[in-house]
Design an enzyme around this catalytic site. Structure first.
Site, mmCIF file in Angstrom:
data_model
loop_
_atom_site.group_PDB
_atom_site.id
_atom_site.type_symbol
_atom_site.label_atom_id
_atom_site.label_comp_id
_atom_site.label_asym_id
_atom_site.label_seq_id
_atom_site.Cartn_x
_atom_site.Cartn_y
_atom_site.Cartn_z
ATOM 1 N N LYS A 7 12.478 -28.500 -28.646
ATOM 2 C CA LYS A 7 13.781 -28.549 -29.338
ATOM 3 C C LYS A 7 14.189 -26.839 -29.826
ATOM 4 O O LYS A 7 13.361 -26.176 -30.326
ATOM 5 C CB LYS A 7 13.538 -29.289 -30.685
ATOM 6 C CG LYS A 7 14.720 -28.948 -31.700
ATOM 7 C CD LYS A 7 14.714 -29.812 -33.051
ATOM 8 C CE LYS A 7 15.794 -29.514 -34.114
ATOM 9 N NZ LYS A 7 15.619 -30.171 -35.253
ATOM 10 N N ARG A 11 16.882 -34.716 -32.165
ATOM 11 C CA ARG A 11 16.705 -35.946 -31.630
ATOM 12 C C ARG A 11 17.853 -36.101 -30.293
ATOM 13 O O ARG A 11 17.837 -36.622 -29.220
ATOM 14 C CB ARG A 11 16.611 -37.136 -32.222
ATOM 15 C CG ARG A 11 18.036 -37.503 -33.086
ATOM 16 C CD ARG A 11 17.609 -38.602 -34.194
ATOM 17 N NE ARG A 11 16.841 -37.895 -35.178
ATOM 18 C CZ ARG A 11 16.321 -38.708 -36.580
ATOM 19 N NH1 ARG A 11 16.552 -39.877 -36.667
ATOM 20 N NH2 ARG A 11 15.898 -37.778 -37.261
ATOM 21 N N LYS A 56 23.928 -28.954 -44.811
ATOM 22 C CA LYS A 56 22.646 -28.724 -45.492
ATOM 23 C C LYS A 56 22.954 -28.052 -46.628
ATOM 24 O O LYS A 56 23.911 -27.398 -46.780
ATOM 25 C CB LYS A 56 21.603 -28.229 -44.656
ATOM 26 C CG LYS A 56 20.927 -28.977 -43.558
ATOM 27 C CD LYS A 56 19.958 -27.616 -42.859
ATOM 28 C CE LYS A 56 19.247 -28.533 -41.766
ATOM 29 N NZ LYS A 56 18.351 -29.768 -42.181
ATOM 30 N N ASP A 106 20.450 -24.294 -37.318
ATOM 31 C CA ASP A 106 20.814 -25.613 -37.786
ATOM 32 C C ASP A 106 21.573 -25.871 -39.130
ATOM 33 O O ASP A 106 20.563 -25.605 -40.164
ATOM 34 C CB ASP A 106 19.692 -26.593 -37.566
ATOM 35 C CG ASP A 106 19.972 -28.062 -38.088
ATOM 36 O OD1 ASP A 106 21.026 -28.422 -38.286
ATOM 37 O OD2 ASP A 106 18.975 -28.826 -38.362
ATOM 38 N N ASP A 123 23.274 -33.988 -39.004
ATOM 39 C CA ASP A 123 21.976 -33.276 -39.187
ATOM 40 C C ASP A 123 20.801 -33.706 -38.574
ATOM 41 O O ASP A 123 19.899 -33.013 -38.483
ATOM 42 C CB ASP A 123 21.732 -33.065 -40.727
ATOM 43 C CG ASP A 123 20.705 -31.755 -41.182
ATOM 44 O OD1 ASP A 123 20.645 -30.982 -40.291
ATOM 45 O OD2 ASP A 123 20.287 -31.809 -42.195
ATOM 46 N N GLU A 145 20.313 -33.769 -35.433
ATOM 47 C CA GLU A 145 20.768 -33.432 -34.251
ATOM 48 C C GLU A 145 19.562 -32.935 -33.114
ATOM 49 O O GLU A 145 19.790 -33.113 -31.906
ATOM 50 C CB GLU A 145 21.513 -31.989 -34.325
ATOM 51 C CG GLU A 145 20.789 -30.593 -34.580
ATOM 52 C CD GLU A 145 19.764 -30.753 -35.513
ATOM 53 O OE1 GLU A 145 19.981 -31.157 -36.470
ATOM 54 O OE2 GLU A 145 18.715 -29.937 -35.508
ATOM 55 N N ASP A 182 14.431 -23.288 -36.358
ATOM 56 C CA ASP A 182 14.496 -24.779 -35.722
ATOM 57 C C ASP A 182 14.462 -24.805 -34.226
ATOM 58 O O ASP A 182 14.600 -25.772 -33.708
ATOM 59 C CB ASP A 182 15.833 -25.379 -36.258
ATOM 60 C CG ASP A 182 15.938 -26.746 -36.356
ATOM 61 O OD1 ASP A 182 14.854 -27.309 -36.690
ATOM 62 O OD2 ASP A 182 16.746 -27.441 -36.354
#
Ligand code: BES
Ligand code: ZN
Ligand code: ZN
Length: 505
Positions: free
Chosen positions: A270, A356, A282, A275, A352, A354, A293
């Protein structure tokens, strides 16, 4: 830091220190200390024992006794350094002692040091592995991220010589030192990728950094731009990228060390260079940490680089989908539906979740290539941090094969790995209402398992697979390990991925 293995103690110019490791044994209430594998220079044995009996030196792992202007004639000073209890000495002991030693050298501004290797390795079976572990500890601990500091001068490099007088042992020590250095260099490069802020490590800059670092390693790097990603129908990656002014990238790293016929292991990471959560934004507290991230991607990059630099006879491919997750005017909205590379559709109920979405396309694409196995790494869920904290990486699989491979590999690398559950209940929780899937579970709890269940929809059932959630271990993970930074990226799982590729059958 430059570490070499040397046979002859030669007097170096300038002030030099010899490091001698010591152990301790506890008999009842009494503890004794000893030097293994080497003879204590001149009359220092007396000094050592005196310091111990006076309570000035414990010989615990990381403890030290600095004797100025004393010791062997080739050196100015002697530094006794504790390994800990003789009975529990293993390779991790040396990694840990290496980490502590670097901190001590930096604090005392010692830039030239000789290390009596026999005193470190005498109690371990394999001198190559012992030297590798010591070198890893030294090199990993000697990392700091100073790119943007203008008010202080950067640390000068330390030159360390591992002194090994036995020619046969010196061959093994040289091999161990080389492996340890190459592994640590790859881990430190990944740490640098992770520590770099979002504005200097955008998806495009990440791809460029990979291209630069892979030069001369034999790795073929291919970078897809947005137009190519559209052509390849990566709907998840494009959906997440919509909210950002930065274009997404898809980075492919191919290394063939085992000839063209052998199926590769695919690593997928990833690569969210930032993010903010998107429209499902968030909270602002600690949001700055979301530059990390992309550590799954960074650590896949590090693993492929290390495998190539070590010239392992294996084939691997790294796939890194990379984007920002921001809340710009075109951002994907809760309730929107995306269509992935493999045709499956998904309601984006929470923008959020995201990671996946971008991994889905990458895993589907990796599956099309029919690799021997797929291993992914991602800072995927906050729930992982709740479940396992910052010590253990959680590993999930449809079957036990690849989780067990990673557990086995971790026994060699001393990284902590814990297998987590993934079953049909978790799959049920990710079924969509208006499309095939939803990107957040319809029930609360087990958020890391339901995320893994989502990912499993994109891995061909015939391909053994494991998902590693490094949300807790990718950064700020170590208030515990001397060779891992207290704050900042850690390079979690890189050494274990390299070992897994090596032992995979
Ligand atoms: N990158 C985060 C996960 C994360 C959070 C990693 C904190 C490390 C520390 C991920 O994209 C995310 O936000 N996941 C959500 C999923 C949820 C909306 C189902 C989470 O864990 O809260
Ligand atoms: Zn998120
Ligand atoms: Zn994320």
């Amino acid at each position: 830091m430059k570490i070499t293995v040397e046979n002859q103690p030669k007097k170096l110019a300038g002030h030099t220190t010899l490091v001698i490791f010591t152990t301790k044994t506890n008999k009842g209430k009494k503890s004794t200390i000893a030097v293994a594998g080497t003879s204590c220079p001149n009359d220092l044995e007396g000094e050592l024992q005196k310091a111990h009996s006076e309570g000035l030196y414990t010989s615990n792992n990381g403890s030290s006794l600095y004797l100025r202007n004393q010791g062997a004639k080739e050196y100015d000073h002697t530094l006794f350094f504790g390994l800990g209890d003789e009975k529990s000495i293993n390779y991790e002991t040396l990694r840990s002692a290496g980490g502590h030693l670097v901190k001590q050298l930096r604090a005392s501004q010692i830039l030239k040091v000789d290390i009596d290797l026999a005193s470190a390795t005498a109690l371990l079976k394999d001198i190559e592995l012992a030297t590798q572990a010591l070198t890893e500890g030294l090199q990993l601990a000697d990392y700091s991220f100073d790119d943007h500091k203008t008010l202080s001068t950067p640390d000068k490099p330390i030159a360390a010589r591992l002194m090994c007088t036995d020619a046969k042992l010196s061959k093994a020590a040289k091999a161990g030192n080389k492996t340890g250095t190459l592994l640590a260099e790859a881990v430190n490069f990944s740490k640098w990728l992770g520590d770099s802020p979002g504005n200097t490590m955008s998806p495009d800059l990440l791809a460029k950094a990979v291209v630069k670092e892979a030069k001369g390693t034999g790795i073929k790097v291919t970078v897809w731009n947005k137009a190519r990603i559209e052509k390849e129908k990566f709907g998840g990656l494009l959906g997440v990228a919509q909210g950002s002014a930065q274009e997404p990238r898809f980075i492919i790293m191919e290394y063939n060390g085992a000839g063209p016929k052998k199926k590769p292991i695919a690593f997928v990471g990833k690569g969210l260079t930032f993010d903010c959560g998107g429209i499902s934004i968030k909270p602002s507290s600690k949001m700055e940490e979301m530059k990390y991230d992309m550590c799954g991607g960074a650590n896949v990059i590090g693993a492929v680089l290390a495998i190539a630099k070590l010239k392992l006879k294996v084939n691997v491919i790294g796939y890194i989908p990379s984007t920002e997750n921001l809340a710009g005017p075109a951002a994907i909205k809760p309730g929107d539906v995306v269509t992935f590379r493999n045709g499956k559709t998904c309601n984006v109920d929470n923008t959020d979740a995201e990671g996946r979405l971008i991994l889905a396309d990458a895993l589907a694409y990796a599956s099309e290539k029919k690799p021997a196995a797929i291993i992914d790494a991602a800072t995927l869920t906050g729930a992982m941090v709740v479940a396992l904290g910052n010590s253990y990486t959680g590993v999930f699989g449809r079957t036990d094969q690849i989780p067990q491979l990673l557990l086995e590999a971790s026994k060699h690398t001393d990284e902590k790995v814990w297998q987590m559950p993934l079953c049909e209940h978790h799959l049920d929780d990710m079924k969509g209402t208006y499309s095939d899937l939803r990107n957040i579970s319809s029930f609360s709890g087990a958020g890391s398992s339901t995320a893994a269940a989502f990912l499993s929809h994109f891995v061909d059932e015939s391909i053994p697979w494991a998902h590693c959630d490094i949300a807790g271990t990718a950064w700020n993970a170590s208030n515990r390990l001397s060779y891992v930074p207290k704050v900042g990226a850690t390079g979690a799982m890189i050494r274990t991925f390299v070992k897994a590729a090596e032992i995979f059958k």
